[in-house]
Structure formats: C-alpha cells, structure tokens
Design an enzyme around this catalytic site. Structure first.
Site, short mmCIF file in Angstrom:
data_model
loop_
_atom_site.label_atom_id
_atom_site.label_comp_id
_atom_site.label_asym_id
_atom_site.label_seq_id
_atom_site.Cartn_x
_atom_site.Cartn_y
_atom_site.Cartn_z
N LYS A 246 -0.75 -0.81 -14.06
CA LYS A 246 -1.43 -0.71 -12.77
C LYS A 246 -2.94 -0.91 -12.88
CE LYS A 246 -2.83 1.73 -8.84
NZ LYS A 246 -2.52 0.71 -7.87
N GLU B 164 -5.27 5.78 5.62
CA GLU B 164 -5.15 4.62 4.74
C GLU B 164 -4.23 3.54 5.31
OE1 GLU B 164 -4.89 6.09 0.32
OE2 GLU B 164 -4.29 7.68 1.67
N TYR C 21 0.83 -1.21 0.00
CA TYR C 21 0.00 0.00 0.00
C TYR C 21 0.86 1.26 0.00
CZ TYR C 21 -4.27 2.60 0.29
OH TYR C 21 -5.32 3.42 -0.05
#
Ligand code: IOT
Ligand code: MG
Length: 512
Positions: free
Chosen positions: A441, A380, A345
C-alpha cells in the site's frame, strides 16, 4: 439508474406558509436547481420550500403519497431486493418513490432496510424525519428555528443565521459554525418543526464482533459481496464508467470488477512533479483493457487548490484534507463525459490498510475498531468532492454489505503471510496481475506527494519543522471560515493570503 441523481438539497420545513422559495443558496456543487414547494394537505403538516440540485433539469426530487412526502438526494443500491420486500417492482420507481414505499409499509424503521448513498427528508403529519445512509456518505446538516427547521446537504448553505440550534439527539455541532448541526451517520432524527420535540434512532452501527470463517470462505465472500456492490452501482452491464485508479489493490479491484462483462471503463490517474503511481496504474489498465488517462499537476498547483477541498468536504482536519485534495484536483481536471466515477476509497478503514506498520494482530484490530468508530464527520465520501466539478461519485467499499463483512472479518484474515489486506488480495488474484495483487500500500497523499508538497510550500516561507502541523491545522480553519462560514467562492480564496494570516496570528515571520 441515471448517471447523476439528485445531488443535494436545501429545504425549509416551516409552520407558516412561505412567500417564495427564496434565492438559490450558495452551493459548491454544480447542477440544475429545482424548486421544491410542498403545501400541507392537512393542518399540522409542514410547508416545504427550497431547492434540490440535480444533474438533469427534468429530475423530480420529491415523492408523495398518503400524507407522506419524501425528498431524497443520492441513491439506493439494492433496489430489486427492496422492491420485493415492499411488494413492488422497483423498475419504474425513482429512489425517492422506493423509499416512500418502504416507509408506507414499515414506517421509520423502513430506513433500516436501505443500503445506499443518500440523505433523506420524510414528512408525515406534524413530524419530519431527517436521515443519513448507514455511513453518512452524503453529509446532512440542520438548523432549528422558532418557525421550523432548515435542512441542507451542504453546511455553508445554513451558515448564515442567528442563534443556536437546539441540540437534537443524533446530531452534532458542525465544525466552525454556530447553530448548524450535522446528522450522525446511520441515524434518523425525528423533529417537530418549530418545537424542541426530537428523538433519534440508529439505522446502522459498525459491527463490533468478529467472524470466524475459513480463509477460503472469507475470500469467496469478499469477492461476491464486492462484485455485487460494484455492479449495483454502475447501471447496466454496458453503461460506461470512470474509475480513479492509483494501481493499488483497492482501486484495481474496483476496476477489475467494473470492466468484467465488457463494460467500457475509463481509468484516470493523478501524479505531480513530486510523485506518481503511473507505472502501477498502467499495468492494471493494460491488463484490463481500459481507456486510460494520466493527469499531471504541479505539486504547487495541487496545494493551491486546498480551498476547493475544504469548501467541498467542509472539514477542518488537515490530515484528512491531504487525502481528499488529490481527488478534488483530479475531479476538477478530468473532462466530464457524463459517466459516474467509481473509487476504491475507504477500503483501508475496515481492512486496516493504513496501519501496515502495526505489528500485532490484536493492535491491528484495535485500530480498525477505532477507525470504524471515528469516521463520522470526516466527510471523506462526500459527493460534493466530485459534484462541484459536475461528477457523481460512488464508493463500493463503503457499500453497507461490504462494510459489514470487511469490518467483521477476524484480523488474521486482514494481515496474513506478511501481507496487508490479505483477504482482498486473494479475492482478486484471478482478475489482476500478480504485481498488482502483491503491491504494498501507498497512501494517496504519499503517491501524489500532497503531504510533502504542502510541507514544502510552508518550509519555503520559513515555517520550522516543529510548526508544520500547527500551521496546516490553522490554515485549514481559515479556509473553512472563508469558504464555508463566509461562503466565499473557493476560487477567490488565495493560499498565500491565508498563509500570511496564519503566520501573523502565530507570530511567525514569513520569508518569501
Ligand atoms: P488511498 O487508498 O491511497 O486512495 C483512495 C482511493 O483514491 C483509491 O482507491 C483510488 O480510487 C483513488 N486514488 C488514490 N490515489 C490516486 C491517484 N494517484 N490517481 C487516481 N486515483 C487515486 C487514504 C488513502 O490512503 O487513500 N484513504 C483511506 C482512509 C483514510 C483514513 N480515514 C479514516 N481513518 N477515517 C482509504 O481507506 O481509502
Ligand atoms: Mg486505498
């Protein structure tokens, strides 16, 4: 390094002696509650009372020496280097003790030395410092009161309580709550409990400059800094680890570096009926010889777990919730083997990966600067996403050294030869299959079908295309009100009830 450090805490720092530690606050994180009670040694020092949450019931949360007391949730990542500057061997010291040693030598500015994933409280004399790591990866909240200050790693713990907090510098109002303030990323706020004396110091800022280095050097530096970030996060070379693997370049890089040296790695991938990236993940798992597991969840079941994502992230941003929901669902599905979970992440933020259609390099750099200036408060990287299912998570791409380098590389190294995240792809060329290195991506919300699953559920009850975004935003606010402000267990908040509430609020007719 234990597989799970102190996960979070809820502490009152007061000017009067507490009668007890109070009842255990409403956590979403799961763990062993460890009472924290610290008596002042001299007059003027605060009383501490509250709870720390740990993966292990024998954990100690607090370190104390020479009138300084430290409480630390999370962990430090360059323990040996930190030990060497403070003249101690880090072996045998807990992270709280290491931070304390740093403080005893450098005072508050010792916090500027720390590269980690932590939220800390340090008390010395009559003042208290509350501090986040460079990127605020463990959210930290406070509420000031006439008789002290409450500090907690989950906002819901502080949701009850009358009156507004005084607007201490270095803090911002937490969304949807009155009187709760969030400590900004990379910030240490000094407070005197029971007063309005406060000041803030920054311990980190995202770099604004860009480096000029040759492509080869950039590639080598990225490989080195990321390798170190992965290694320092995973304990000994044979400690097993779990990785959330999409098969994209970010998570595949992390898995490649983690499995180097023969470490046992379990990789896990999530898919739905709408979409999955299983084939791409399998290519990586086979290449690296990981123990690989695929989890499939119906897209409807996925979306119905939104209350969990909101309760964990404590945010109201519907778009960010779409990124976080698949991870939350996966963490809840995967059997807990007591290993930590490592993710890819955050790589897209300094590398501009979310902006693959941005054509020109100057605008790529603008969006990177924008994203690096606006991540704070989105939560996040919050550990609660995993810790509510008993997992400890860590994110090597948001290691301070990795972030410093990736952000500062000039944009021509991030988009090059028609490829996004070029420098990372090149750095991993030797370790990963060509198909992975060149794979374009796909966002987590796209690969797992989260965005479309939520939209589909709304369309099915008659929400018009033009109302989708506003209904999602309104639903996120209601989930937040119920799970954070009103501390309802997320399992008891029904998606359909919330949808009905929002539809009638917006005068939209439900057609079910
Ligand atoms: P993405 O990069 O797709 O996913 C983030 C991480 O989640 C991956 O590296 C991987 O470890 C895990 N993951 C993703 N999909 C799966 C899957 N199907 N199964 C298992 N694990 C998976 C959004 C995004 O595109 O995620 N995150 C961006 C940043 C968002 C923008 N935020 C911001 N501007 N503040 C990111 O950089 O990760
Ligand atoms: Mg990514």
């Amino acid at each position: 390094m234990g597989s799970s450090p102190i996960i979070g805490f809820s502490i009152h720092l007061g000017t009067v002696a507490p009668t007890d530690t109070g009842s255990i606050p409403p956590w979403v994180s799961t763990g062993h509650a460890i009472p924290v009670l610290v008596e002042p040694k001299t007059s003027g020092e605060p009383y501490w009372s509250g709870w720390a949450l740990a993966g292990d019931s024998r954990a100690t949360a607090v370190a104390s020496h020479d009138g300084v007391t430290v409480l630390l949730a999370g962990e430090l990542y360059h323990r040996a280097e930190l030990g060497s500057v403070v003249g101690e061997t880090a072996d045998g010291l807990s992270d709280a003790e290491l931070l304390l040693a740093c403080w005893l030598r450098y005072g508050p500015s010792g916090l500027r030395l720390c590269n980690g994933r932590f939220a800390a409280v340090v008390a010395e004399n009559d003042s208290v410092v509350v501090a986040t790591d460079h990127a605020g990866t463990i959210p930290l909240y406070l509420r000031t009161r006439p008789d002290g200050v409450d500090v907690a790693t989950e906002a819901k713990v502080l949701a009850e309580g009358a009156g507004d907090s005084f607007p201490a510098p270095g803090t911002e109002p937490a969304p949807g709550l009155t009187g709760v303030r969030r400590v900004q990323a990379g910030t240490a706020v000094t407070l005197v409990p029971g007063s309005t004396v406060a000041e803030a110091a920054r311990t980190w800022r995202p770099p604004h400059h860009r480096l000029i280095v040759s492509p080869d050097e950039a590639v080598n530096r990225v490989a080195d800094v990321l390798d170190k970030a992965v290694r320092t996060r995973l304990g000994g070379p044979h400690d097993p680890v779990t990785a959330v693997l999409s098969g994209g370049i970010d998570s595949s890089s992390v898995v490649a570096l983690a499995s180097g040296g023969g470490r046992p790695v379990r990789t896990i991938s999530l898919g739905t009926d709408i979409g999955d990236e299983f084939a791409a993940a399998r290519v990586v798992a086979e290449h690296l010889g990981t123990r690989h597991h695929e989890f499939r969840c119906s897209s409807e079941e996925l979306v119905r777990q939104l209350p969990w994502a909101v309760a964990a992230a404590e945010i109201v941003d519907a778009e960010v919730l779409e990124y976080l929901l698949p991870l939350v669902v996966l963490y809840r599905m995967v059997p807990n083997e007591g290993t930590r979970i490592v993710t890819g992440y955050g790589a897209d933020i300094p590398l501009g990966g979310m902006h693959r259609t941005t054509e020109r390099l100057h605008s790529l750099d603008e969006v990177i600067a924008f994203d690096m200036g606006t991540f704070d408060g989105l939560n996040e990287l919050s550990p609660v996403l995993g810790s509510m299912a008993g997992h400890w998570t860590t994110h090597p791409f948001w290691d301070r050294d990795v972030l410093d380098l990736l952000t500062a590389l000039e944009p021509g190294l991030k988009r090059r030869d028609g490829r996004d995240k070029w420098v990372l792809r090149e750095a991993m060329r030797e370790l990963l299959p060509t198909a992975t290195v060149t794979r374009p991506k796909l966002g987590i919300h796209e690969g797992s079908g989260t965005s479309s699953a939520w939209s589909q559920l709304l369309r099915r009850v008659g929400v018009a295309e033009s109302d989708l975004a506003s209904v999602k935003t309104a639903m996120a606010a209601v989930f937040h009100r119920r799970t954070v402000r009103e501390q309802e267990p997320p399992g008891e908040v029904s998606f359909d009830d919330v949808l009905d509430e929002v539809m009638s609020e917006q005068n939209l007719a439900v057609t079910r």
